[in-house]
Design a protein around this motif. Sequence first.
Motif, mmCIF file in Angstrom:
data_model
loop_
_atom_site.group_PDB
_atom_site.id
_atom_site.type_symbol
_atom_site.label_atom_id
_atom_site.label_comp_id
_atom_site.label_asym_id
_atom_site.label_seq_id
_atom_site.Cartn_x
_atom_site.Cartn_y
_atom_site.Cartn_z
ATOM 1 N N THR A 223 86.958 93.976 63.121
ATOM 2 C CA THR A 223 86.799 92.857 63.515
ATOM 3 C C THR A 223 85.888 91.874 62.906
ATOM 4 O OG1 THR A 223 85.224 93.292 65.160
ATOM 5 C CG2 THR A 223 87.369 93.636 65.829
ATOM 6 N N GLU A 225 83.787 88.194 64.035
ATOM 7 C CA GLU A 225 83.759 86.974 65.237
ATOM 8 C C GLU A 225 82.623 86.221 64.725
ATOM 9 O OE1 GLU A 225 83.024 88.796 68.910
ATOM 10 O OE2 GLU A 225 84.713 89.867 68.941
ATOM 11 N N GLU A 233 84.968 79.237 68.696
ATOM 12 C CA GLU A 233 84.680 80.491 68.018
ATOM 13 C C GLU A 233 86.003 80.950 67.381
ATOM 14 O OE1 GLU A 233 83.882 82.606 71.679
ATOM 15 O OE2 GLU A 233 81.548 82.238 71.739
ATOM 16 N N LYS A 235 87.769 84.544 66.033
ATOM 17 C CA LYS A 235 87.848 85.834 66.450
ATOM 18 C C LYS A 235 89.032 86.369 65.519
ATOM 19 C CE LYS A 235 86.036 86.054 70.889
ATOM 20 N NZ LYS A 235 85.912 86.332 72.332
ATOM 21 N N THR A 236 88.842 87.360 64.760
ATOM 22 C CA THR A 236 90.042 88.297 64.192
ATOM 23 C C THR A 236 89.852 89.746 64.327
ATOM 24 O OG1 THR A 236 88.613 88.413 62.038
ATOM 25 C CG2 THR A 236 90.027 86.247 62.410
#
Length: 307
Positions: A223, A225, A233, A235-236
């Motif tokens: 991930t 972030e 924000e 997020k991946t």
Amino acid sequence: MTQKTLLLLSFILCFQWGWSQSADSSNVNAADTIQYWKNGGSFNLNVQQVGLTNWAAGGESSLALGAIVEGFTNYEREEVVWENRAKIGYGVIRNGDNTNRFEKTDDAVILTSKYSQKFSEQILMTAAINFRTQMDEGFKLENVQGQTEKRRVLISDFMAPGYLQASLGLTYRPDNLGLTATLAPFTGRFTFVLNDSLATAGSFGVLAGERIRSEAGISLTGTFERTLMKNVELKTAYNFFSNYEKFPNTVVNIEAGLNLKVNDFIQSKINSQLIYDDDVKVTRSDGSRGRDVQLKNVITVGFVLKF
């Protein structure tokens, strides 16, 4: 080493190591539980309605509904880290009047559990399980030669497909970067197709007539972030898997989202997902069928309740 041997070894190592370590983390009193456990979640509800009556510019009315429930519970103490996440999302849309049916726009059930033992704050040994499926049937509208109306063709269902991935490897999480990466050379991946008609057709890479496909390979998951600016924000999450028998052919699953916070109760989200699986054939917009990149983009504005 054969594929079945690698697959069996990955599961034995994953569960045996995680089970032996769980005894250490279970010996905590009530005060430890309050201090070392972190829990949270959110409920997002989105509603969009377009009503047109005698509208000269054209178009048609529509009604869209969607909801996402997410939750996590994490434990970290000394050398032990245990992270658990769950996400359930469902959305539908109806174009035209109420005589038309609702069509599915989103459907996902995602469960993840990661148990890690620290070598240092940056390097950890990790055993992980990831499960993905959907709740409802999925259809695609296809043209029928010689007919004006399109037909609805079933292309997915609950546990068709379903994916279970178990892995054992090393996690890298550098300080202050919001990044985690787990490289797991011992990874077992199961693909389930439990719908009879889809299993008979050999959908999602499962052999025709079979219901389960097992693979052994290597995976890279993680991930990223980052707070880009105030109330924005990023997020991946990414998951790359390569079967040892087909290496370096790789299954790719990347999700990225921007969370735009208006206030504590209203947020806008922009989510994109990219999937490529060499074993999955899709029906393209021109009616042809074959391997291709799958893309999903969703923009929502809705009510958010955090807990």
